[in-house]
Motif scaffolding. Structure first.
Motif, mmCIF file in Angstrom:
data_model
loop_
_atom_site.group_PDB
_atom_site.id
_atom_site.type_symbol
_atom_site.label_atom_id
_atom_site.label_comp_id
_atom_site.label_asym_id
_atom_site.label_seq_id
_atom_site.Cartn_x
_atom_site.Cartn_y
_atom_site.Cartn_z
ATOM 1 N N VAL A 286 -0.791 -13.118 16.039
ATOM 2 C CA VAL A 286 -0.751 -12.959 14.581
ATOM 3 C C VAL A 286 -0.475 -14.332 13.978
ATOM 4 C CG1 VAL A 286 0.428 -11.898 12.629
ATOM 5 C CG2 VAL A 286 0.039 -10.568 14.706
ATOM 6 N N THR A 287 -1.457 -14.873 13.277
ATOM 7 C CA THR A 287 -1.326 -16.234 12.754
ATOM 8 C C THR A 287 -0.758 -16.285 11.342
ATOM 9 O OG1 THR A 287 -3.621 -16.175 11.973
ATOM 10 C CG2 THR A 287 -3.214 -17.092 14.183
ATOM 11 N N GLU A 288 -0.818 -15.190 10.596
ATOM 12 C CA GLU A 288 -0.254 -15.125 9.246
ATOM 13 C C GLU A 288 0.729 -13.952 9.207
ATOM 14 O OE1 GLU A 288 -0.638 -17.216 6.894
ATOM 15 O OE2 GLU A 288 -2.257 -18.425 7.738
ATOM 16 N N PRO A 289 1.924 -14.146 9.744
ATOM 17 C CA PRO A 289 2.841 -13.011 9.933
ATOM 18 C C PRO A 289 3.218 -12.290 8.650
ATOM 19 C CG PRO A 289 3.944 -15.095 10.386
ATOM 20 C CD PRO A 289 2.490 -15.396 10.275
ATOM 21 N N ARG A 290 3.420 -12.996 7.559
ATOM 22 C CA ARG A 290 3.818 -12.314 6.320
ATOM 23 C C ARG A 290 2.694 -11.434 5.800
ATOM 24 N NH1 ARG A 290 7.799 -12.576 2.541
ATOM 25 N NH2 ARG A 290 7.239 -11.853 0.451
ATOM 26 N N ALA A 291 1.472 -11.962 5.808
ATOM 27 C CA ALA A 291 0.331 -11.178 5.325
ATOM 28 C C ALA A 291 0.110 -9.953 6.196
ATOM 29 C CB ALA A 291 -0.926 -12.045 5.297
ATOM 30 N N TYR A 292 0.232 -10.138 7.514
ATOM 31 C CA TYR A 292 0.048 -8.999 8.406
ATOM 32 C C TYR A 292 1.163 -7.984 8.213
ATOM 33 C CZ TYR A 292 -0.660 -6.136 12.488
ATOM 34 O OH TYR A 292 -0.869 -5.054 13.306
ATOM 35 N N PHE A 293 2.385 -8.471 8.047
ATOM 36 C CA PHE A 293 3.522 -7.571 7.826
ATOM 37 C C PHE A 293 3.321 -6.752 6.564
ATOM 38 C CE2 PHE A 293 7.733 -6.781 5.940
ATOM 39 C CZ PHE A 293 8.354 -6.088 6.968
ATOM 40 N N ASP A 294 2.827 -7.379 5.508
ATOM 41 C CA ASP A 294 2.603 -6.651 4.259
ATOM 42 C C ASP A 294 1.611 -5.512 4.480
ATOM 43 O OD1 ASP A 294 2.983 -6.632 1.200
ATOM 44 O OD2 ASP A 294 0.805 -6.605 1.426
ATOM 45 N N HIS A 295 0.520 -5.795 5.200
ATOM 46 C CA HIS A 295 -0.442 -4.733 5.512
ATOM 47 C C HIS A 295 0.213 -3.649 6.366
ATOM 48 C CE1 HIS A 295 -3.931 -2.544 6.910
ATOM 49 N NE2 HIS A 295 -3.576 -2.817 8.145
ATOM 50 N N GLU A 296 1.014 -4.066 7.316
ATOM 51 C CA GLU A 296 1.634 -3.132 8.258
ATOM 52 C C GLU A 296 2.562 -2.146 7.549
ATOM 53 O OE1 GLU A 296 3.411 -3.661 12.744
ATOM 54 O OE2 GLU A 296 3.839 -5.217 11.270
ATOM 55 N N ILE A 297 3.408 -2.651 6.645
ATOM 56 C CA ILE A 297 4.350 -1.748 5.978
ATOM 57 C C ILE A 297 3.632 -0.858 4.962
ATOM 58 C CG2 ILE A 297 6.375 -3.180 6.390
ATOM 59 C CD1 ILE A 297 6.101 -4.249 3.533
ATOM 60 N N ARG A 298 2.532 -1.344 4.402
ATOM 61 C CA ARG A 298 1.736 -0.477 3.529
ATOM 62 C C ARG A 298 1.093 0.642 4.339
ATOM 63 N NH1 ARG A 298 0.802 -2.567 -1.598
ATOM 64 N NH2 ARG A 298 1.604 -4.703 -1.871
ATOM 65 N N ARG A 299 0.612 0.295 5.516
ATOM 66 C CA ARG A 299 0.004 1.303 6.389
ATOM 67 C C ARG A 299 1.053 2.334 6.835
ATOM 68 N NH1 ARG A 299 -4.654 1.164 9.607
ATOM 69 N NH2 ARG A 299 -4.563 2.530 11.451
ATOM 70 N N ILE A 300 2.217 1.840 7.242
ATOM 71 C CA ILE A 300 3.293 2.736 7.660
ATOM 72 C C ILE A 300 3.716 3.635 6.499
ATOM 73 C CG2 ILE A 300 5.718 2.817 8.360
ATOM 74 C CD1 ILE A 300 5.159 0.205 9.938
ATOM 75 N N GLY A 301 3.871 3.029 5.317
ATOM 76 C CA GLY A 301 4.276 3.797 4.144
ATOM 77 C C GLY A 301 3.267 4.878 3.779
ATOM 78 N N THR A 302 1.981 4.566 3.952
ATOM 79 C CA THR A 302 0.932 5.554 3.665
ATOM 80 C C THR A 302 0.961 6.682 4.692
ATOM 81 O OG1 THR A 302 -0.455 3.856 2.647
ATOM 82 C CG2 THR A 302 -1.544 5.883 3.356
ATOM 83 N N LEU A 303 1.068 6.322 5.972
ATOM 84 C CA LEU A 303 1.084 7.340 7.023
ATOM 85 C C LEU A 303 2.281 8.264 6.893
ATOM 86 C CD1 LEU A 303 0.029 5.146 10.098
ATOM 87 C CD2 LEU A 303 -1.348 6.884 8.947
ATOM 88 N N LEU A 304 3.418 7.721 6.454
ATOM 89 C CA LEU A 304 4.632 8.527 6.328
ATOM 90 C C LEU A 304 4.771 9.193 4.960
ATOM 91 C CD1 LEU A 304 7.151 6.241 8.251
ATOM 92 C CD2 LEU A 304 6.073 8.348 9.047
ATOM 93 N N GLY A 305 3.844 8.910 4.067
ATOM 94 C CA GLY A 305 3.753 9.667 2.828
ATOM 95 C C GLY A 305 4.474 9.127 1.625
ATOM 96 N N ILE A 306 5.099 7.933 1.717
ATOM 97 C CA ILE A 306 5.789 7.416 0.549
ATOM 98 C C ILE A 306 4.860 6.578 -0.333
ATOM 99 C CG2 ILE A 306 6.662 5.237 1.548
ATOM 100 C CD1 ILE A 306 9.344 5.864 0.130
ATOM 101 N N LEU A 307 3.730 6.167 0.212
ATOM 102 C CA LEU A 307 2.687 5.469 -0.538
ATOM 103 C C LEU A 307 1.453 6.355 -0.604
ATOM 104 C CD1 LEU A 307 2.911 1.807 0.826
ATOM 105 C CD2 LEU A 307 3.528 2.580 -1.459
ATOM 106 N N PRO A 308 0.718 6.327 -1.712
ATOM 107 C CA PRO A 308 -0.493 7.160 -1.794
ATOM 108 C C PRO A 308 -1.601 6.607 -0.907
ATOM 109 C CG PRO A 308 -0.297 5.756 -3.729
ATOM 110 C CD PRO A 308 0.980 5.580 -2.952
ATOM 111 N N ALA A 309 -2.431 7.490 -0.405
ATOM 112 C CA ALA A 309 -3.564 7.058 0.396
ATOM 113 C C ALA A 309 -4.557 6.321 -0.493
ATOM 114 C CB ALA A 309 -4.244 8.260 1.046
ATOM 115 N N PRO A 310 -5.204 5.274 0.016
ATOM 116 C CA PRO A 310 -6.178 4.540 -0.805
ATOM 117 C C PRO A 310 -7.350 5.445 -1.172
ATOM 118 C CG PRO A 310 -6.312 3.871 1.509
ATOM 119 C CD PRO A 310 -5.101 4.736 1.391
ATOM 120 N N ALA A 311 -7.913 5.160 -2.330
ATOM 121 C CA ALA A 311 -9.059 5.956 -2.790
ATOM 122 C C ALA A 311 -10.228 5.780 -1.837
ATOM 123 C CB ALA A 311 -9.456 5.527 -4.189
ATOM 124 N N ALA A 312 -10.930 6.863 -1.604
ATOM 125 C CA ALA A 312 -12.082 6.819 -0.681
ATOM 126 C C ALA A 312 -13.217 6.004 -1.282
ATOM 127 C CB ALA A 312 -12.543 8.238 -0.372
#
Length: 240
Positions: free
Chosen positions: A214-240
């Motif tokens: 992982v060469t850009e850890p902050r950017a990857y982390f931001d994506h990761e926590i958004r993905r985790i938040g979506t999977l666990l239901g605290i963030l809305p799923a992205p529009a199709a």
């Protein structure tokens, strides 16, 4: 009207300052030698004392000093998370989850040795006393509170997942009994998973497990926590 605090005596101020010096020296030892290398003798030498005997009036042994450092680290991390959530007041729980996650990561990256003390390998021969439980549960309770708030507002939308079976619900009883709010077991599992995944992601970065991939850890982390938040239901799923 609250009473005016009584001014500290010179002796009390000196004790506070010397305790701070001891802890700062101990943190330097942690950075250089890790928890296994922490000793009152080494701390005494670092702050210019001939022997460690004077330190025993402040900390009766290495374990007491270690407990103080652990408690301070938990509280420092909790303060950073609390401040991030407070700064995002007025936003929905999902946005505050993101702010909290970045605050945890920033704290850990800036203080890797303190992070390792509370989320790294257990220190051989040391058993954390009950004094560390309160500070240690600040972060997971804060995360759980965000999930509970999202659920109360109708904003918790978990994806398809198996319901917690009875044995898992029974395993959660010690935690459920300590929660300051009532929550269904599945919501508690979501909050507990969020804490686990967050600290897992931070630990992998702090301990260098994915530095080569992982060469850009902050950017990857931001994506990761958004993905985790979506999977666990605290963030809305992205529009199709």
């Amino acid at each position: 009207m609250s009473a005016t605090p009584k001014p500290l005596t010179a002796r009390e101020r000196a004790r506070i300052e010397f305790t701070r010096d001891i802890k700062e020296a101990a943190r330097r030892q942690l950075a250089e030698h890790g928890p296994d290398g922490l000793s009152l003798r080494g701390v005494a030498r670092d702050i210019g004392l001939v022997s460690a005997s004077a330190l025993y009036r402040y900390f009766p042994g290495r374990d007491a000093l270690l407990t103080a450092l652990i408690t301070d680290s938990y509280d420092s991390l909790g303060d950073a998370a609390d401040a991030a959530v407070a700064a995002a007041a007025g936003r929905d729980p999902g946005e505050r989850w993101l702010a909290l996650c970045h605050a945890v990561r920033d704290w850990a990256v800036a203080r890797p040795h303190e992070y390792a003390l509370i989320y790294g390998s257990p220190v051989p021969g040391y058993a954390a006393p009950a004094d560390t439980t309160g500070p240690g549960t600040r972060l997971p309770f804060l995360i759980g509170g965000l999930f509970a708030e999202a659920a109360a507002a109708g904003g918790w939308r978990p994806g398809p997942a198996p319901a917690a079976p009875e044995d898992a619900r029974q395993a959660l009883q010690p935690l459920l009994a300590r929660l300051p709010w009532e929550a269904p077991a599945d919501l508690v599992v979501a909050g507990l998973s969020a804490w686990t995944y967050l600290c897992g992601a931070v630990s992998f970065e702090v301990f260098g497990h994915r530095s080569a991939i992982v060469t850009e850890p902050r950017a990857y982390f931001d994506h990761e926590i958004r993905r985790i938040g979506t999977l666990l239901g605290i963030l809305p799923a992205p529009a199709a």
